[in-house]
Design a protein around this motif. Structure first.
Motif, PDB file in Angstrom:
ATOM      1  N   THR A  24       0.978  -1.279  -0.003  1.00  0.00           N
ATOM      2  CA  THR A  24       0.046  -0.142   0.029  1.00  0.00           C
ATOM      3  C   THR A  24       0.778   1.124  -0.042  1.00  0.00           C
ATOM      4  O   THR A  24       0.213   2.457   0.028  1.00  0.00           O
ATOM      5  CB  THR A  24      -0.797   0.117   1.324  1.00  0.00           C
ATOM      6  OG1 THR A  24      -0.119  -0.054   2.471  1.00  0.00           O
ATOM      7  CG2 THR A  24      -1.915  -1.018   1.199  1.00  0.00           C
ATOM      8  N   THR A  25       2.133   1.201   0.079  1.00  0.00           N
ATOM      9  CA  THR A  25       3.036   2.254  -0.022  1.00  0.00           C
ATOM     10  C   THR A  25       4.341   1.914  -0.819  1.00  0.00           C
ATOM     11  O   THR A  25       4.543   0.857  -1.125  1.00  0.00           O
ATOM     12  CB  THR A  25       3.613   2.722   1.507  1.00  0.00           C
ATOM     13  OG1 THR A  25       4.541   3.723   1.335  1.00  0.00           O
ATOM     14  CG2 THR A  25       4.101   1.457   2.097  1.00  0.00           C
ATOM     15  N   THR A  26       4.935   2.810  -1.518  1.00  0.00           N
ATOM     16  CA  THR A  26       6.305   2.662  -2.219  1.00  0.00           C
ATOM     17  C   THR A  26       7.154   2.087  -1.256  1.00  0.00           C
ATOM     18  O   THR A  26       8.430   1.624  -1.805  1.00  0.00           O
ATOM     19  CB  THR A  26       6.642   3.854  -3.089  1.00  0.00           C
ATOM     20  OG1 THR A  26       6.580   5.044  -2.097  1.00  0.00           O
ATOM     21  CG2 THR A  26       5.453   4.336  -3.991  1.00  0.00           C
ATOM     22  N   ALA A  67       8.629   2.123  -7.777  1.00  0.00           N
ATOM     23  CA  ALA A  67       8.567   3.309  -8.641  1.00  0.00           C
ATOM     24  C   ALA A  67       7.024   3.659  -8.404  1.00  0.00           C
ATOM     25  O   ALA A  67       6.167   2.892  -7.817  1.00  0.00           O
ATOM     26  CB  ALA A  67       8.516   2.966 -10.130  1.00  0.00           C
ATOM     27  N   SER A  68       6.787   5.253  -8.468  1.00  0.00           N
ATOM     28  CA  SER A  68       5.376   5.654  -8.272  1.00  0.00           C
ATOM     29  C   SER A  68       4.339   5.142  -9.083  1.00  0.00           C
ATOM     30  O   SER A  68       4.418   4.516 -10.403  1.00  0.00           O
ATOM     31  CB  SER A  68       5.231   7.056  -8.040  1.00  0.00           C
ATOM     32  OG  SER A  68       5.801   7.544  -9.434  1.00  0.00           O
ATOM     33  N   GLY A  69       3.036   5.214  -8.878  1.00  0.00           N
ATOM     34  CA  GLY A  69       2.016   4.601  -9.670  1.00  0.00           C
ATOM     35  C   GLY A  69       1.440   3.225  -9.500  1.00  0.00           C
ATOM     36  O   GLY A  69       2.107   2.375  -9.288  1.00  0.00           O
ATOM     37  N   ASP A  97      -0.853  -0.866  -4.727  1.00  0.00           N
ATOM     38  CA  ASP A  97      -2.094  -0.421  -4.574  1.00  0.00           C
ATOM     39  C   ASP A  97      -2.179   0.695  -3.370  1.00  0.00           C
ATOM     40  O   ASP A  97      -2.323   0.473  -2.289  1.00  0.00           O
ATOM     41  CB  ASP A  97      -3.113  -1.351  -4.237  1.00  0.00           C
ATOM     42  CG  ASP A  97      -4.416  -0.796  -4.398  1.00  0.00           C
ATOM     43  OD1 ASP A  97      -4.954   0.084  -4.555  1.00  0.00           O
ATOM     44  OD2 ASP A  97      -5.475  -1.683  -4.033  1.00  0.00           O
ATOM     45  N   THR A  98      -2.183   1.759  -3.763  1.00  0.00           N
ATOM     46  CA  THR A  98      -2.313   3.117  -2.715  1.00  0.00           C
ATOM     47  C   THR A  98      -3.479   3.768  -2.603  1.00  0.00           C
ATOM     48  O   THR A  98      -3.712   4.759  -1.905  1.00  0.00           O
ATOM     49  CB  THR A  98      -1.005   4.077  -2.944  1.00  0.00           C
ATOM     50  OG1 THR A  98      -1.299   4.514  -4.389  1.00  0.00           O
ATOM     51  CG2 THR A  98       0.327   3.539  -3.187  1.00  0.00           C
TER      52      THR A  98
END
Length: 278
Positions: A24-26, A67-69, A97-98
């Motif tokens: 849930t977080t990078t 990586a973001s997204g 999945d953020t």
């Protein structure tokens, strides 16, 4: 003189977040394992298998930023042994999945009032990345039911006592993100009370045409309508509540009784109230 000949690169593995399917977080923790006959010296990482981090001293655990997204993420690792040989790339994947789920709740299909604590909840739920896992409910936003499988409708019991009631609905996705949704409804289980007076309480009238003075109260949803009868059996149509009304008594001298009932905005009907005049 002696020298150690090492022509075989290290072998190893990488696991993201202990092998979890979702994050849930990078920010994640990498679990690493590598072996080499002459010892593993360093390691480096990449989010795309092309651009690499600097070399770090070999350890079995490392913090890393994906990586973001939202979506499937791959982390690559290479190990370097003491002879300077660089291993092949090893990798692991995880789904990022953020974003919390979306959803909605509607009590009794959006009704403003209810006369009973038993209601029906209409529910929606969705999650674009990991999918919806479970849902739960509460009457106070603190004490929730156990998590359960989602459904489109659910029978629910409001807390007792007339007044505005809020139902809380939490949706959890497979990654563990939780979102809360609410709806309100006014519980009104108490019928109205009221009174009626013919010609301001006069004992006699010389005309069949009289004026009714009316009073009604409702602490829940408020007074909405009223209807009348000259016999307590056949009633007029419901009409908007007012405090005064012109009325025609039945023909023939003698004691005449006029009956009235009140209805509140929740649809509850009062008892019958009456007054008499000669």
């Amino acid at each position: 003189d002696t020298i150690i000949l090492d022509t075989t690169a290290s072998t190893g593995s990488i696991t993201i977040a202990g092998g979890a399917t979702y994050a849930t977080t990078t920010a994640v923790t990498l679990t690493l394992s590598a072996s080499d006959a002459n010892g593993v010296a360093q390691m480096r990482f990449s989010n795309d298998g092309s651009i690499w981090s600097t070399w770090y001293s070999y350890a079995t655990s490392a913090s890393w930023t994906l990586a973001s997204g939202d979506g499937t993420k791959t982390v690559y690792v290479q190990f370097k042994d003491n002879a300077g040989l660089v291993s092949s790339s090893y990798s692991d994947t995880i789904i990022l999945d953020t974003v919390p789920p979306t959803g909605s709740i509607s009590i009794n299909t959006g009704a403003t009032y209810t006369t009973a604590t038993s209601v029906t909840l209409s529910l929606t739920y969705s999650d674009a990345t990991s999918g919806v896992s479970q849902v739960r409910y509460s009457n106070d936003g603190i004490s929730y039911t156990a998590w359960e499988a989602p459904s489109a409708n659910k029978a629910w019991t409001l807390s007792s006592g007339d007044g505005t009631k809020t139902v809380y609905y939490q949706v959890k996705d497979n990654a563990g993100n939780v979102a809360t949704f609410t709806d309100t409804i006014v519980l009104d289980s108490t019928p109205p009370t009221g009174s009626i007076s013919i010609n301001a309480g006069a004992t006699y009238t010389s005309s069949m045409s009289v004026t009714l003075t009316l009073s009604a109260t409702d602490s829940g949803s408020g007074i909405s309508q009223m209807c009348f009868s000259n016999d307590g059996s056949t009633w007029s149509s419901w009409e908007s509540y007012t405090t005064s009304k012109s009325w025609t008594l039945t023909s023939g001298d003698g004691t005449k009784t006029v009956y009235v009932k009140y209805k509140d905005n929740a649809g509850l009907e009062s008892s019958v109230f009456s007054d008499s005049i000669i």
